[in-house]
Design a protein around this motif. Sequence first.
Motif, mmCIF file in Angstrom:
data_model
loop_
_atom_site.group_PDB
_atom_site.id
_atom_site.type_symbol
_atom_site.label_atom_id
_atom_site.label_comp_id
_atom_site.label_asym_id
_atom_site.label_seq_id
_atom_site.Cartn_x
_atom_site.Cartn_y
_atom_site.Cartn_z
ATOM 1 N N ARG A 1 3.841 56.298 -17.480
ATOM 2 C CA ARG A 1 5.190 56.308 -16.912
ATOM 3 C C ARG A 1 5.637 57.753 -16.744
ATOM 4 N N SER B 1 13.027 60.593 -6.584
ATOM 5 C CA SER B 1 13.957 59.540 -7.003
ATOM 6 C C SER B 1 14.080 59.590 -8.521
ATOM 7 N N GLU B 2 15.275 59.254 -9.020
ATOM 8 C CA GLU B 2 15.494 59.251 -10.468
ATOM 9 C C GLU B 2 15.507 57.846 -11.055
ATOM 10 N N GLU B 3 15.893 56.851 -10.281
ATOM 11 C CA GLU B 3 15.886 55.458 -10.756
ATOM 12 C C GLU B 3 15.353 54.555 -9.653
ATOM 13 N N PRO B 4 14.063 54.203 -9.745
ATOM 14 C CA PRO B 4 13.102 54.692 -10.742
ATOM 15 C C PRO B 4 12.610 56.089 -10.389
ATOM 16 N N LEU B 5 12.004 56.747 -11.381
ATOM 17 C CA LEU B 5 11.466 58.072 -11.144
ATOM 18 C C LEU B 5 10.291 58.013 -10.173
ATOM 19 N N ASP C 1 4.419 57.061 -8.354
ATOM 20 C CA ASP C 1 5.533 56.188 -8.746
ATOM 21 C C ASP C 1 5.819 56.285 -10.237
ATOM 22 N N GLU C 2 6.744 55.455 -10.703
ATOM 23 C CA GLU C 2 7.208 55.529 -12.092
ATOM 24 C C GLU C 2 6.113 55.211 -13.103
ATOM 25 N N ASP D 1 14.617 70.302 -13.139
ATOM 26 C CA ASP D 1 14.456 68.901 -12.744
ATOM 27 C C ASP D 1 13.018 68.425 -12.962
ATOM 28 N N THR E 1 11.290 62.428 -18.587
ATOM 29 C CA THR E 1 11.837 63.785 -18.633
ATOM 30 C C THR E 1 11.255 64.488 -19.856
#
Length: 326
Positions: free
Chosen positions: A213, A289-293, A311-312, A231, A216
């Motif tokens: 996954r 993208s943050e949600e999802p990463l 992807d996440e 970021d 951060t």
Amino acid sequence: MDSEQVDDPSRNSQGPNSSASTVSPTTETARTERVSEPSDAFQALGNEIRMGILDTMLERTDGDGPSRVSFSTLFDESDVDTSAGFAYHLEQLVGLYLHHHDDGYELTYAGERIARAIATGTYTHRVDRPSVELEDPCPFCDRRELEARSSDNVVTIACGDCDRSLLRLGFPPAGVESHGDEFPAAFDRHHRHRLALAADGVCPDCSGDVSGRLVTPSADVADELPAEYDDHVQAEFSCHCCGIELRCPVTLAVLDHPAVVSFYHEHGEDLGDRPIWNVGHEWAETVLSEEPLAVRVVTELEEDVLALYVDEHVSVVDVQRSTDDG
């Protein structure tokens, strides 16, 4: 990393009027048997005579697997005075660490693993080694002030100029001791393969199932990064069996992707020649993208650009490539 499972069952193509019956395949599951409590397993090792038996067995293990060793050979190699006393200690190892056959004894999988761990000092040795200067520039300040040092079986790659620690990971004592001043190269290969296994869904420690996954960075890692990496995200791989977690830049998680390997090969380069603490300035990561990463990882060589979309779950879901001529 992309993974693909190919399922190729037998198919019955007979028509509805056929008299032949269709046989459904039988699905068998693995049988797991707990042969000992952990406390009993390690208690059985708490004796020098038994350690000597495992050492003798390991000496007689070759590339084809464990060899069978007779009772008399094992007894002759020991310092025990009576065969009866030796037989008692030998019996304490049978079942978990040794198989007993009519023509002798043989190491089990657990027996060979523990014997090799003892022989290489995994549980008994600590290696501290003075710093070794590295030729690679620091990926943050670009100064050639990187050094590798080993303390208590942990290797640290750090920059003496900007005072940043790039890596701090465990390394078996035999790795530092046997490779001498070349231990940083061995350390690089060791963790490169561990990371590749984890990214491929297999735990490098226990071979259990691993999932990935995007996360951060921890506070400690974030403090080491320059401001332009605010970021930044990392790839995290977790084993569902032993619980080990590995974290790394997303770039390192895609180095073995076929598109990356072929891209560098076409440019006459091999990423395996670069250490994991500095794979090159041509790499860049962008959070999409943050949600999802989701992250885009880009590398550029000679105006030829390769972009991988991650992807996440740290899976490459798309690959794009462009050159200066379109």
